[in-house]
Design an enzyme around this catalytic site. Sequence first.
Site, PDB file in Angstrom:
ATOM      1  CB  SER A  14       6.479  -1.321   6.934  1.00 13.21           C
ATOM      2  OG  SER A  14       6.124   0.016   7.248  1.00 13.21           O
ATOM      3  CD  GLN A  21       8.925  -2.094  -7.120  1.00 14.58           C
ATOM      4  OE1 GLN A  21       8.130  -2.822  -7.703  1.00 14.58           O
ATOM      5  NE2 GLN A  21       8.668  -1.595  -5.929  1.00 14.58           N
ATOM      6  CD  GLU A  38       4.879  -0.718  11.470  1.00 17.21           C
ATOM      7  OE1 GLU A  38       4.924  -1.512  12.426  1.00 17.21           O
ATOM      8  OE2 GLU A  38       5.338  -0.999  10.343  1.00 17.21           O
ATOM      9  CB  SER A  96      14.043  -0.717  -0.418  1.00 18.37           C
ATOM     10  OG  SER A  96      12.648  -0.905  -0.427  1.00 18.37           O
ATOM     11  CB  SER A 135      12.241  -9.306  -5.076  1.00 22.53           C
ATOM     12  OG  SER A 135      11.893  -9.056  -3.730  1.00 22.53           O
ATOM     13  CD  GLU A 151       5.940  -2.943  -4.108  1.00 24.02           C
ATOM     14  OE1 GLU A 151       7.007  -3.553  -3.956  1.00 24.02           O
ATOM     15  OE2 GLU A 151       5.780  -1.751  -3.772  1.00 24.02           O
TER      16      GLU A 151
END
Length: 419
Positions: free
Chosen positions: A381, A135, A383, A138, A173, A256
């Site tokens: 994350s 994937q 947050e 990021s 990953s 995910e």
Amino acid sequence: MNFDDTPEEAAFRAEARRWIEANAPRHLEAELKRASFASSGIESEDPMAASKAWQKKKAEGGWACLHWPKEYGGRAATPIERVIFGQEEGVYGALSGPFIIGHGMCGPTVMTWASEDWKRKLLPPLASGEEIWCQLFSEPAGGSDLAGLRTKAEPAKDGSGDWIINGSKVWTSGAQHSQWGLLITRTDPNVPKHKGLTMFFLRMDSPGVEVRPIKQANGQSGFNEVFFNDVRIPDSQRLGAVGQGWEVSLTTLMNERLSIGSGMSNGFPELFRYCLEAEIDGKPAVDDSNVRSKLAQFAVRQSGLKYTGMRAITALSKGQTPGPENSIGKLVAGANMQDLSMFALDLQGQAGVAWDEDSPQNGRFQGMLMRSPATRIEGGSDEILRNIIGERVLGLPGDIRVDKDVAFKDIPTSGRTKA
């Protein structure tokens, strides 16, 4: 909910158990019992080869990606039957690690957005473990703001209709093992950041793709940097319309968070066993009231994660799409892994500093601690997840976003070139 098997489910469980007993790689059982979220535990042979062999055998027996349609390599089983098989698979489920991203995130996205021809071409080898997916989301400058990505996709100037990709991704990953990847790009910097994105899929051996593994604190290299230098992708490998990439990505992200939260090893059974074996002042650690209090806290979290997961399974069984509430499981599971492993190492005292085959529990908790910070970042994350839960589950007011209606190219940057 009633958690007892119906007669049909009991029959399915018996069938699954018979097949697993007849086909499971028993020679790996002892090593797989040492598996953790950071490792399969296999050292006697190539872990990737062992994983592919077990996945292939499951596919040949009709037990791979059970809930997928048969024409895509599955069994058209119910979500509950998928859970039952996972329960019966037990320690051998650790062999599925290399396929979690493909089966749990990329596959559902392809199934939702690709053409029928591509589904029939891509999904069966993904289900059987013949091909692995990653994937590509990021980016170095984006942090947790996926919509702030800067990898560009521009129409080829030769009139072919292809797209030319330039940019980079990070924390990808399994990229070094993958044959395919889902890639989200920016195709229009002149609109607000969430609206100028487009999703593609591509071969990871395409000319111009470079994968660089990142050495992690736990000694492994599960994450990678991926660079794109004039990579050409046919328009037929686009998922959704141009500019619809954010909507497509939400399909991936919701799956995910469900996959990470539900598939994460919580380590509680191992911690409980260790507390029965370890001693404090010459007595079993479990006899200490402070230890029992901590164990009770971890048991409550484990129970909460289990039944929150069952809520998601119930929704799937009704044909519903995973929603924002799945962020709860991922948020709690990541923090729980870190807290539990730190407590275990505290119990080990000075022995907790060492990390080798002689460490208590074969170093399981050391590996969990080294891996746990990543679990609180990947897939959103802490947050970000709290914002999602607050806004989309609890209905609280959203954060102020001053860039909501600003063209991406006009968003101020610090030390970065504008798109």
